[in-house]
Design an enzyme around this catalytic site. Structure first.
Site, PDB file in Angstrom:
ATOM      1  N   ARG A  13     -47.612 -18.201   1.016  1.00 44.82           N
ATOM      2  CA  ARG A  13     -47.744 -19.224   2.067  1.00 44.82           C
ATOM      3  C   ARG A  13     -48.495 -18.657   3.283  1.00 44.82           C
ATOM      4  O   ARG A  13     -49.658 -18.960   3.494  1.00 44.82           O
ATOM      5  CB  ARG A  13     -46.339 -19.741   2.448  1.00 44.82           C
ATOM      6  CG  ARG A  13     -46.356 -21.038   3.262  1.00 44.82           C
ATOM      7  CD  ARG A  13     -46.633 -20.854   4.732  1.00 44.82           C
ATOM      8  NE  ARG A  13     -45.646 -20.006   5.408  1.00 44.82           N
ATOM      9  CZ  ARG A  13     -45.785 -19.583   6.655  1.00 44.82           C
ATOM     10  NH1 ARG A  13     -46.843 -19.924   7.370  1.00 44.82           N
ATOM     11  NH2 ARG A  13     -44.871 -18.790   7.191  1.00 44.82           N
ATOM     12  N   ASP A  14     -47.858 -17.784   4.030  1.00 45.36           N
ATOM     13  CA  ASP A  14     -48.487 -17.262   5.256  1.00 45.36           C
ATOM     14  C   ASP A  14     -49.730 -16.445   4.904  1.00 45.36           C
ATOM     15  O   ASP A  14     -50.725 -16.472   5.624  1.00 45.36           O
ATOM     16  CB  ASP A  14     -47.472 -16.378   5.998  1.00 45.36           C
ATOM     17  CG  ASP A  14     -47.778 -16.221   7.474  1.00 45.36           C
ATOM     18  OD1 ASP A  14     -48.690 -16.911   7.975  1.00 45.36           O
ATOM     19  OD2 ASP A  14     -47.120 -15.408   8.130  1.00 45.36           O
ATOM     20  N   HIS A 206     -40.082 -11.518  11.480  1.00 44.10           N
ATOM     21  CA  HIS A 206     -41.366 -11.749  10.824  1.00 44.10           C
ATOM     22  C   HIS A 206     -42.435 -11.089  11.701  1.00 44.10           C
ATOM     23  O   HIS A 206     -42.784 -11.610  12.759  1.00 44.10           O
ATOM     24  CB  HIS A 206     -41.583 -13.270  10.731  1.00 44.10           C
ATOM     25  CG  HIS A 206     -42.865 -13.721  10.148  1.00 44.10           C
ATOM     26  ND1 HIS A 206     -42.931 -14.378   8.931  1.00 44.10           N
ATOM     27  CD2 HIS A 206     -44.139 -13.653  10.585  1.00 44.10           C
ATOM     28  CE1 HIS A 206     -44.193 -14.691   8.671  1.00 44.10           C
ATOM     29  NE2 HIS A 206     -44.952 -14.263   9.661  1.00 44.10           N
ATOM     30  N   HIS A 208     -46.189  -9.243  12.350  1.00 43.90           N
ATOM     31  CA  HIS A 208     -47.588  -9.070  11.942  1.00 43.90           C
ATOM     32  C   HIS A 208     -48.033  -7.689  12.404  1.00 43.90           C
ATOM     33  O   HIS A 208     -47.596  -7.207  13.453  1.00 43.90           O
ATOM     34  CB  HIS A 208     -48.465 -10.164  12.557  1.00 43.90           C
ATOM     35  CG  HIS A 208     -48.380 -11.461  11.819  1.00 43.90           C
ATOM     36  ND1 HIS A 208     -49.477 -12.137  11.357  1.00 43.90           N
ATOM     37  CD2 HIS A 208     -47.309 -12.196  11.427  1.00 43.90           C
ATOM     38  CE1 HIS A 208     -49.109 -13.240  10.725  1.00 43.90           C
ATOM     39  NE2 HIS A 208     -47.788 -13.305  10.763  1.00 43.90           N
ATOM     40  N   CYS A 239     -52.488 -17.176  10.951  1.00 43.24           N
ATOM     41  CA  CYS A 239     -52.298 -18.601  11.206  1.00 43.24           C
ATOM     42  C   CYS A 239     -53.539 -19.119  11.904  1.00 43.24           C
ATOM     43  O   CYS A 239     -54.036 -18.500  12.843  1.00 43.24           O
ATOM     44  CB  CYS A 239     -51.067 -18.804  12.094  1.00 43.24           C
ATOM     45  SG  CYS A 239     -50.845 -20.497  12.655  1.00 43.24           S
ATOM     46  N   ASN A 248     -50.179  -9.963   8.052  1.00 41.87           N
ATOM     47  CA  ASN A 248     -48.728  -9.820   8.022  1.00 41.87           C
ATOM     48  C   ASN A 248     -48.410  -8.380   7.681  1.00 41.87           C
ATOM     49  O   ASN A 248     -49.196  -7.681   7.032  1.00 41.87           O
ATOM     50  CB  ASN A 248     -48.140 -10.701   6.914  1.00 41.87           C
ATOM     51  CG  ASN A 248     -48.006 -12.154   7.313  1.00 41.87           C
ATOM     52  OD1 ASN A 248     -47.081 -12.521   8.010  1.00 41.87           O
ATOM     53  ND2 ASN A 248     -48.944 -12.968   6.877  1.00 41.87           N
TER      54      ASN A 248
END
Ligand code: COA
Ligand code: ZN
Length: 317
Positions: A13-14, A206, A208, A239, A248
């Protein structure tokens, strides 16, 4: 009892949402199959968002039914509104993540709502998910800094987290969307969260690695008692509404750190590296992660393990 860490994989996803070239459905399925083989058990698979906002994930309805059914594996999906919830239900989801941010400026660009409006939009979504017995996560993006308004007070991020939890969540995840955070901020966030009555087993981070601080932040989180961390196999990601948010934290870098530090997590470094090479080759990009380049390290012999023996995708470099 061994100290166990949950690795929540966000690569499909990300990691992929910001890729300009359309990635074939078969490639996405092949990537996720490899992640399951590697032992990952929570794999954020896709988003049921507007296809205009994130064209790369417009195939979510077709992807989800294609994923391997495996005991213990869940595939949370991003859901921004009731429309997305209806699609996720039809596709057979059983876990979701809603997403807002610590700052209105970011949320407005990302999902066209203020933080207050986003919480109102999530309310019926989370009520329905609770009825269906789904696992539910809520993201607080820009928790460590906003690309539009700068520094973020941890109490502000925790305030949003508290309101999300009040809507009924299993877990809240603080995102360093643009990779500006440092360990002192992680400690401050944990202090603010526990001070507000949030249980540490409801907290995920989360990070990065945009500025090389992601693993240092993980260590700060571990030392503060948090045991759930997001990562993206191959270190892909970013994003579209977070300029410069490349990268990430790579799952292979996280797995190496956890293995060498004696944490249990159930993920095979060698198989994650195979999945990382698979997605890097599919994207036509060199593998950017540190452990992807160097391999792991066998303490018995001193040899590198899981290192690529040929230059993957070097032709396109
Ligand atoms: N799935 C599919 N289509 C959707 C949708 C969903 N969940 N939600 C809205 N749409 C469609 C609407 O039907 C409408 O289509 P139309 O233009 O053909 O009529 C269009 O999207 C706009 O809908 P609207 O309700 O006005 O929403 P918006 O334009 O304000 O967008 C979001 C709001 C939340 C749907 C959109 O900003 C979005 O999907 N953002 C996701 C961003 C993201 O995933 N970022 C990365 C994660 S950090
Ligand atoms: Zn991210």
């Amino acid at each position: 009892m061994p100290d166990r860490v949950r690795i929540y994989e966000v690569g499909p996803r990300d990691g992929l949402q910001n890729e300009a070239q359309p990635i074939p459905l078969e490639t996405k399925v092949g990537f996720i199959e490899r992640l399951v083989d590697a032992g990952l058990r929570e794999i954020e698979a896709t988003s049921f968002v507007s296809p205009k906002a994130i064209p790369q994930l417009a195939d979510a309805d077709a992807l989800l039914p294609r994923l391997p059914r495996h005991p213990g594996v869940t595939y949370p999906v991003l859901v921004p509104n009731e429309r997305g919830m209806a699609r996720a239900e039809a596709a057979g989801a059983n876990a979701l993540a809603v997403f807002t941010a610590a700052t209105d400026a970011f949320t407005e660009r990302n999902i066209g709502m203020t933080v207050d409006q986003s919480l109102a939009a999530f309310e019926p979504v989370l009520r329905r998910a609770a009825e269906l017995g789904w696992w539910r996560r809520g993201y607080v993006s820009t928790a460590f800094g906003c690309p539009y308004t700068g520094a973020v007070d941890p109490h502000r991020a925790v305030g949003v987290a508290t309101r999300l939890l009040e809507l009924g969540l299993d877990e809240v995840c603080f995102g360093d969307t643009i990779g500006v955070g440092v360990p002192g901020q992680v400690r401050a966030m944990v202090d603010a969260a526990t001070g507000a009555g949030i249980e540490l087993n409801q907290v995920a981070f989360h990070f990065h690695d945009t500025r090389g601080t992601a693993l240092a932040n993980v260590v700060a989180g571990l030392e503060a008692g948090v045991r759930t961390f997001d990562s993206s196999t191959g270190g892909t990601g970013g994003c579209p509404y977070a300029p410069g948010a490349a990268g990430n934290l790579a799952t292979e870098d996280l797995v190496y750190l956890l293995d060498a530090s004696g944490f249990e997590h159930g993920v095979s470094l060698e198989t994650v590296l195979e999945a990382a090479r698979f997605i890097a080759a599919a994207l036509g990009k060199p593998l950017g992660s540190k452990v992807g380049q160097a391999g792991g390290w066998d303490a018995a012999t001193g040899a590198a393990i899981g290192r690529a023996t040929f230059p993957v995708a070097s032709a396109k470099r």
